[in-house]
Design a protein around this motif. Structure first.
Motif, PDB file in Angstrom:
ATOM      1  N   ARG A  59       0.833  -1.195   0.000  1.00 19.76           N
ATOM      2  CA  ARG A  59       0.000   0.000   0.000  1.00 19.76           C
ATOM      3  C   ARG A  59       0.873   1.253   0.000  1.00 19.76           C
ATOM      4  N   ILE A  60       0.505   2.212  -0.828  1.00 20.42           N
ATOM      5  CA  ILE A  60       1.118   3.539  -0.808  1.00 20.42           C
ATOM      6  C   ILE A  60       0.161   4.430  -0.025  1.00 20.42           C
ATOM      7  N   GLU A  61       0.505   4.729   1.217  1.00 19.00           N
ATOM      8  CA  GLU A  61      -0.400   5.454   2.102  1.00 19.00           C
ATOM      9  C   GLU A  61      -0.125   6.956   2.026  1.00 19.00           C
ATOM     10  N   LEU A  62      -1.195   7.737   1.885  1.00 23.94           N
ATOM     11  CA  LEU A  62      -1.085   9.192   1.803  1.00 23.94           C
ATOM     12  C   LEU A  62      -1.447   9.799   3.151  1.00 23.94           C
ATOM     13  N   GLU A  63      -0.562  10.602   3.716  1.00 21.67           N
ATOM     14  CA  GLU A  63      -0.821  11.255   4.993  1.00 21.67           C
ATOM     15  C   GLU A  63      -2.028  12.193   4.864  1.00 21.67           C
ATOM     16  N   GLY A  64      -2.942  12.114   5.832  1.00 16.30           N
ATOM     17  CA  GLY A  64      -4.136  12.958   5.797  1.00 16.30           C
ATOM     18  C   GLY A  64      -5.130  12.537   4.738  1.00 16.30           C
ATOM     19  N   PHE A  65      -5.107  11.256   4.368  1.00 18.76           N
ATOM     20  CA  PHE A  65      -5.971  10.755   3.291  1.00 18.76           C
ATOM     21  C   PHE A  65      -7.429  11.142   3.510  1.00 18.76           C
ATOM     22  N   TYR A  72      -9.424   2.606 -15.044  1.00 14.80           N
ATOM     23  CA  TYR A  72      -8.443   2.011 -15.942  1.00 14.80           C
ATOM     24  C   TYR A  72      -8.105   2.996 -17.052  1.00 14.80           C
ATOM     25  N   GLN A  73      -6.853   2.973 -17.507  1.00 15.56           N
ATOM     26  CA  GLN A  73      -6.569   3.662 -18.752  1.00 15.56           C
ATOM     27  C   GLN A  73      -7.416   3.003 -19.835  1.00 15.56           C
ATOM     28  N   ARG A  74      -7.984   3.800 -20.691  1.00 14.97           N
ATOM     29  CA  ARG A  74      -8.982   3.325 -21.639  1.00 14.97           C
ATOM     30  C   ARG A  74      -8.508   2.088 -22.399  1.00 14.97           C
ATOM     31  N   ASN A  75      -9.363   1.047 -22.367  1.00 15.25           N
ATOM     32  CA  ASN A  75      -9.136  -0.184 -23.129  1.00 15.25           C
ATOM     33  C   ASN A  75      -7.843  -0.897 -22.752  1.00 15.25           C
ATOM     34  N   THR A  76      -7.472  -0.838 -21.477  1.00 12.59           N
ATOM     35  CA  THR A  76      -6.255  -1.511 -21.019  1.00 12.59           C
ATOM     36  C   THR A  76      -6.497  -2.176 -19.673  1.00 12.59           C
ATOM     37  N   ALA A  77      -5.472  -2.905 -19.214  1.00 10.15           N
ATOM     38  CA  ALA A  77      -5.451  -3.446 -17.852  1.00 10.15           C
ATOM     39  C   ALA A  77      -4.503  -2.637 -16.986  1.00 10.15           C
ATOM     40  N   VAL A  78      -4.330  -1.362 -17.305  1.00  3.98           N
ATOM     41  CA  VAL A  78      -3.494  -0.441 -16.539  1.00  3.98           C
ATOM     42  C   VAL A  78      -4.407   0.420 -15.676  1.00  3.98           C
ATOM     43  N   LEU A  79      -4.176   0.414 -14.374  1.00  2.00           N
ATOM     44  CA  LEU A  79      -5.057   1.080 -13.415  1.00  2.00           C
ATOM     45  C   LEU A  79      -4.417   2.351 -12.867  1.00  2.00           C
ATOM     46  N   LYS A  80      -5.233   3.414 -12.771  1.00  2.16           N
ATOM     47  CA  LYS A  80      -4.807   4.649 -12.123  1.00  2.16           C
ATOM     48  C   LYS A  80      -5.657   4.883 -10.882  1.00  2.16           C
ATOM     49  N   THR A  81      -4.976   5.104  -9.755  1.00  2.42           N
ATOM     50  CA  THR A  81      -5.650   5.436  -8.505  1.00  2.42           C
ATOM     51  C   THR A  81      -5.181   6.812  -8.060  1.00  2.42           C
ATOM     52  N   ARG A  82      -6.123   7.708  -7.821  1.00  3.31           N
ATOM     53  CA  ARG A  82      -5.789   9.046  -7.319  1.00  3.31           C
ATOM     54  C   ARG A  82      -6.189   9.122  -5.849  1.00  3.31           C
ATOM     55  N   LEU A  83      -5.213   9.452  -5.013  1.00  3.10           N
ATOM     56  CA  LEU A  83      -5.457   9.632  -3.580  1.00  3.10           C
ATOM     57  C   LEU A  83      -5.335  11.116  -3.259  1.00  3.10           C
ATOM     58  N   GLU A  84      -6.325  11.646  -2.539  1.00  2.00           N
ATOM     59  CA  GLU A  84      -6.316  13.052  -2.158  1.00  2.00           C
ATOM     60  C   GLU A  84      -6.332  13.176  -0.636  1.00  2.00           C
ATOM     61  N   ALA A  85      -5.582  14.153  -0.143  1.00  2.00           N
ATOM     62  CA  ALA A  85      -5.500  14.401   1.298  1.00  2.00           C
ATOM     63  C   ALA A  85      -6.414  15.560   1.686  1.00  2.00           C
ATOM     64  N   GLU A  86      -6.640  15.704   2.978  1.00  2.00           N
ATOM     65  CA  GLU A  86      -7.511  16.764   3.479  1.00  2.00           C
ATOM     66  C   GLU A  86      -6.986  18.147   3.137  1.00  2.00           C
ATOM     67  N   ASP A  87      -5.663  18.309   3.004  1.00  2.00           N
ATOM     68  CA  ASP A  87      -5.086  19.626   2.697  1.00  2.00           C
ATOM     69  C   ASP A  87      -5.007  19.895   1.191  1.00  2.00           C
ATOM     70  N   GLY A  88      -5.571  19.003   0.373  1.00  2.00           N
ATOM     71  CA  GLY A  88      -5.556  19.193  -1.072  1.00  2.00           C
ATOM     72  C   GLY A  88      -4.405  18.519  -1.783  1.00  2.00           C
ATOM     73  N   SER A  89      -3.438  18.008  -1.037  1.00  2.00           N
ATOM     74  CA  SER A  89      -2.342  17.264  -1.671  1.00  2.00           C
ATOM     75  C   SER A  89      -2.896  16.009  -2.334  1.00  2.00           C
ATOM     76  N   ALA A  90      -2.244  15.565  -3.395  1.00  2.00           N
ATOM     77  CA  ALA A  90      -2.742  14.387  -4.106  1.00  2.00           C
ATOM     78  C   ALA A  90      -1.602  13.655  -4.796  1.00  2.00           C
ATOM     79  N   ILE A  91      -1.792  12.349  -4.920  1.00  2.00           N
ATOM     80  CA  ILE A  91      -0.852  11.517  -5.671  1.00  2.00           C
ATOM     81  C   ILE A  91      -1.632  10.635  -6.635  1.00  2.00           C
ATOM     82  N   ALA A 120      -0.541  17.140  -6.816  1.00  2.00           N
ATOM     83  CA  ALA A 120      -1.028  18.392  -6.218  1.00  2.00           C
ATOM     84  C   ALA A 120      -0.445  18.553  -4.829  1.00  2.00           C
ATOM     85  N   GLY A 121      -0.158  19.804  -4.456  1.00  2.00           N
ATOM     86  CA  GLY A 121       0.291  20.116  -3.107  1.00  2.00           C
ATOM     87  C   GLY A 121       1.629  19.519  -2.751  1.00  2.00           C
ATOM     88  N   THR A 122       1.772  19.205  -1.470  1.00  2.00           N
ATOM     89  CA  THR A 122       3.021  18.626  -0.954  1.00  2.00           C
ATOM     90  C   THR A 122       2.704  17.304  -0.264  1.00  2.00           C
TER      91      THR A 122
END
Length: 599
Positions: A59-65, A72-91, A120-122
């Motif tokens: 797991r890639i854990e984001l502080e303040g999640f 998925y990226q269109r028509n692929t088996a490649v997955l994108k997960t966006r994690l956002e924190a309470e302060d607006g930071s994101a990975i 986004a953010g830090t």
């Protein structure tokens, strides 16, 4: 908010490359992944690890999640997960298993790739990679170098090569993410080249492979996104090294809460694989069929004209002794967790028909690299001989009853189909005497079904010869060509099945008690069979509405498990279930308006 889920869920996103597969949860955790194959040791086992969600996970854990989104990226088996924190930071986390052509062959290593980008953010992150060994018995020991960590998982090791600070990874320290990080977890061997450049290239090539594969699919005009996702997932359920197709990627997700109907589905059922290649054939995905036919030829050769098991390992191993994984609590703590499946020792005579039916295509399809000939026909006849010999003998049936045997109508139907299709092949090859011989056998089996499977009092075909119970598999009489939709007996059987097995918008498999009592959940493929029957009965509007309802029950990844609670709509059973994905493809193809509808 807490990023680690408090309990397991089937909101999972598969990634894979036809050699290894993983399941990613809603917040980007790799919670299920077996090595070196789908039926191997689940080094990532948090899905079945009860309250120990921090072990057996990557797991890639984001502080303040605060929240997550995935696609998925269109028509692929490649997955994108966006994690956002309470302060607006994101990975953003990109997950995939590499798959592309390299050096004249398909590169599909036993490896998972994760790319983590600050967007986004830090953002501050913690990398928790804690694989386990021996089905959750212990956390893997580690050693490390300057840019890698070795995880000792049993008799082998996995190596994570990364440009992340190795000390932070080992100590699970939280640190600021200021640039893209790359992780390649694969074989215990030196990683050639710069890990950042190499994994970014792998991402580009893997993305291109899947998009190119999807371009070759003959999708229906409607519901294309659902069909494409089902097709990609069926593709990664094939172990390409041998051609085997597994029934699901997991073990021991209960069919119903606390039911102990917990089975290991990470094996190749001859029946399930037949339905999978049949569905993908409708989309023109010939590569899956070709690989699977090679697997079947080896199964038939090894049987030497004798009995064929209902299932085998992906390597063709017949012995799948069932045991319990004592160190895993189970899905939401609902054990037991099984490894192996005792059904390998069962007698299930429908397997002979399900070997013959896909094999027949090899005698007709000019697109195949290897067209079948008379030598292959000789092997096919050996399977047919077993179908004929066993067509009127009791078996465990397609639902794999463990404590009783009957002469199941579905199994007899498959024997009829086997003999009839062999006759068709003999005619194709100009073997007239053989053609008449096998047609005569098919006719005799048909007469037996008409006489002994018909339940006069109930006015319907029964689940077993001489029986009275209903079974949703009887709806397959149309698909197999045994009856026409307008046949009076079929119409009466369909009416009885609807009355006895339908639960609102869903369908049970059967109406009798089994080894664990009465069924508590609907079986998704049976609901799709209901839609097909509704369509053939001219109830098109109802069939389309029911199909839309089933699509609404899919996970956010666009997939289905084996079973569904017909009261609250919750998914149960192993995931993703190939049967259920087959249903999506078949019904979309059947119910879709034609492309000419666009004017």
């Amino acid at each position: 908010m807490i990023q680690t889920p408090t309990h397991s869920s089937l909101e999972l996103w598969p990634v894979g490359n036809c050699q290894v597969t993983g399941l990613i949860d809603e917040t980007g955790g790799l919670v299920w992944g077996c090595v070196p194959r789908v039926d191997g040791d689940p080094v990532f086992c948090a899905l079945l690890n009860g309250e120990r969600q921090h072990e057996g996970v990557w797991r890639i854990e984001l502080e303040g999640f605060a929240r997550s989104t995935q696609q998925y990226q269109r028509n692929t088996a490649v997955l994108k997960t966006r994690l956002e924190a309470e302060d607006g930071s994101a990975i953003e986390i990109i997950d995939f298993a590499p798959r592309f052509r390299r050096s004249g062959r398909m590169y599909r290593p036993v490896a998972f790739v994760r790319i983590v980008r600050p967007v986004a953010g830090t953002p501050r992150i913690t990398v928790n990679c804690t694989p386990m060994k021996n089905y959750g018995e212990a956390v893997a020991e580690t050693t490390n170098g300057t840019n890698h960590v070795r995880y000792l998982v049993g008799q082998q090791a996995l190596r994570m090569t990364t440009d992340a600070p190795v000390g932070y990874v080992l100590e699970k320290r939280t640190f600021r993410l200021e640039s893209d990080l790359h992780f390649f977890l694969g074989p215990d061997e030196p990683f050639g080249g710069n890990v950042g450049r190499e994994t970014e290239t792998m991402l580009e090539l893997t993305d291109h492979y899947w998009r190119h594969w999807v371009r070759g699919l003959a999708t229906p005009m409607e519901w294309q996104e659902a069909v494409i996702r089902a097709a990609i997932t069926l593709k990664i359920c094939q172990h390409e090294e041998t051609g085997a197709i597994v029934a699901a990627l997991t073990t021991s997700i209960p069919e119903a809460p606390g039911s102990e109907r917990n089975w290991d589905y990470r094996y190749c059922w001859i029946r399930d694989a037949y339905y999978t290649v049949q569905a993908l054939n409708r989309l023109g995905a010939l590569d899956v069929l070709e690989k699977y036919l090679a697997y079947l030829r080896n199964i038939v050769d090894n049987a030497k004209g004798g009995a064929v098991q209902p299932l085998y390992s992906v390597m063709g191993e017949p012995e799948l002794t069932e045991s319990f994984a004592q160190h895993l609590a189970g899905y939401r703590g609902m054990g037991p967790v099984r490894k192996g499946n005792a059904a390998f020792s069962q007698v299930q005579h429908d397997a002979y028909g399900q070997i013959v039916l896909p094999t027949v295509q090899a005698f007709f399809d000019q697109r195949l690299y290897r067209l079948a000939g008379e030598a292959d026909f000789d092997s096919l006849e050996q399977v047919g001989e077993m179908a004929w010999k066993m067509h009127d003998q009791p078996d465990a049936g397609l639902w794999e009853f463990r404590t009783r045997q009957e002469v199941h109508t579905y199994s007899v139907l498959m024997s009829w189909a086997a003999c009839g299709r062999i006759a068709t092949v003999a005619e194709r090859l100009g073997l007239i005497d053989k053609c008449e011989f096998w047609r005569d056998r098919a006719a005799k089996i048909r007469a037996r079904i008409e006489e002994d499977a018909w339940h006069e009092e109930g006015q319907h075909y029964a689940s077993a010869l001489g029986g009275s119970h209903l079974d949703a598999s009887l709806l397959q009489m149309i698909d197999l060509g045994f009856l026409k939709p307008e046949d009076e007996r079929f119409q009466k059987t369909f009416a009885a099945i609807e009355k006895g097995l339908r639960r609102g918008e869903h369908m049970l498999r059967y109406d009798a008690e089994d080894d664990f009592g009465l069924p508590e959940t609907a079986f998704n493929i049976c609901t799709f069979w209901l839609m097909e029957a509704l369509h053939l009965a001219g109830r098109e509007t109802e069939a389309r509405a029911l199909f839309e309802t089933m699509l609404s029950h899919r996970t956010r990844s666009g997939l289905l498990s084996e079973d569904l609670d017909f009261n609250n709509g919750e998914l149960w059973g192993n995931f993703p279930q190939t049967y259920s994905l087959v249903g999506i493809i078949n019904c979309a193809t059947l119910l879709s308006r034609p492309w000419s509808f666009i004017r």
